[in-house]
Design an enzyme around this catalytic site. Structure first.
Site, mmCIF file in Angstrom:
data_model
loop_
_atom_site.group_PDB
_atom_site.id
_atom_site.type_symbol
_atom_site.label_atom_id
_atom_site.label_comp_id
_atom_site.label_asym_id
_atom_site.label_seq_id
_atom_site.Cartn_x
_atom_site.Cartn_y
_atom_site.Cartn_z
ATOM 1 N N ASP A 26 -6.382 1.064 1.184
ATOM 2 C CA ASP A 26 -6.328 1.101 2.640
ATOM 3 C C ASP A 26 -7.680 0.633 3.164
ATOM 4 O O ASP A 26 -8.525 0.137 2.414
ATOM 5 C CB ASP A 26 -5.980 2.511 3.139
ATOM 6 C CG ASP A 26 -7.083 3.523 2.860
ATOM 7 O OD1 ASP A 26 -8.085 3.167 2.184
ATOM 8 O OD2 ASP A 26 -6.952 4.668 3.315
ATOM 9 N N LYS A 39 0.826 -1.205 0.000
ATOM 10 C CA LYS A 39 0.000 0.000 0.000
ATOM 11 C C LYS A 39 0.861 1.256 0.000
ATOM 12 O O LYS A 39 0.603 2.203 -0.748
ATOM 13 C CB LYS A 39 -0.924 0.016 1.219
ATOM 14 C CG LYS A 39 -1.984 1.106 1.154
ATOM 15 C CD LYS A 39 -2.393 1.596 2.521
ATOM 16 C CE LYS A 39 -1.392 2.596 3.063
ATOM 17 N NZ LYS A 39 -1.833 3.268 4.292
#
Length: 265
Positions: free
Chosen positions: A182, A164
């Site tokens: 996320d 991420k």
């Protein structure tokens, strides 16, 4: 490149049961489990629905960008690493002093773990983050001449950098068509039908496959802000969602009724 983003126009006790009753209770639990699936859309959005949904989000968040404060790819990378299991607001409170003391990898290494730790100790997991920040700065000096690399593989090889974080840096600093997933994006993608999946990797793949190429880069910011401020985890505020029409969430919430205050004599 700091910016303040605005939100758009938060038993009674029962007697013991017999074994037979317990078995009935266990069987009765199945519908409840099925009800939990309502957090996921019953199907994937169609292409026209995706375009309409994202167009509506773009109108709601026309100036969307990361809420983390940064000025260079290096400070962005550090801010994103610090933001793991912490809010952007909490990170923004500590990074001004940190970046003033260490604006580049060489200065961060010179500051050391103790120095970094003293400046970031108000955020979660600060000890481990201080260690990673110093180590990844050392790795940037040794492997990349102090520059932040522009590939996912090179970024993920740095201390404290996961998929991420790498995707955020690639998207924001290098303008690549990545979709960082996320907790907000994961929830919104599944809830609306934009890109369903049981894992972060599955949702990321679904979004990159389904979102039109020209919308991928900016859609990340629209989804994060929508998930953070409107499509909230505990109870989405569907009554003020700009994209409620194409959204496939089956249990949309109504505007809460505000009771008038009591009149006292």
């Amino acid at each position: 490149m700091a910016r303040q983003t605005r939100t758009p126009a938060k038993a009674e006790a029962h007697p013991p049961k017999s074994p037979a009753a317990g078995r009935k209770t266990a069987k009765a639990a199945k519908p409840a489990a099925a009800a939990d699936t309502k957090v996921t859309a019953p199907r994937d959005m169609t292409r026209p629905e995706i375009v309409q949904f994202l167009t509506d989000l773009e109108r709601a968040w026309p100036d969307a960008e990361t809420e983390l404060h940064y000025s260079t790819p290096f400070t962005l990378l550090i801010a994103v690493v610090l933001s793991a299991q912490a809010t952007d607001a909490s990170v923004n409170r500590v990074t001004p002093a940190l970046f003033a003391a260490a604006p580049n990898p060489a200065a961060m290494v010179a500051l050391g773990e103790d120095g970094v730790g003293e400046l970031i100790r108000t955020i979660g997991l600060w000890r481990n983050k201080a260690k990673n920040v110093v180590e990844l700065s050392r790795q940037l000096l040794e492997r990349h001449k102090g520059e932040v690399p522009g590939t996912r593989e090179e970024l993920e090889a740095l201390a404290g950098v996961g998929r991420k974080t790498a995707n955020v840096v690639l998207n924001v600093a290098f303008h690549q068509p990545t979709v960082p997933v996320d907790t907000h994006v994961f929830r919104l993608a599944n809830r609306t039908g934009l890109g369903r999946g049981k894992t972060v990797e599955a949702v990321e793949a679904a979004l990159e496959r389904r979102i039109p190429t020209e919308m991928i880069h900016d859609s990340h910011h629209w989804m994060i802000l929508q998930g953070r401020y409107v499509c909230k985890a505990r109870k989405p505020e569907c009554w003020r969602c700009a994209a409620s029409e194409p959204c496939l969430y089956p249990v949309k919430t109504d505007r809460p009724v505000i009771k008038p205050p009591r009149q006292t004599l």
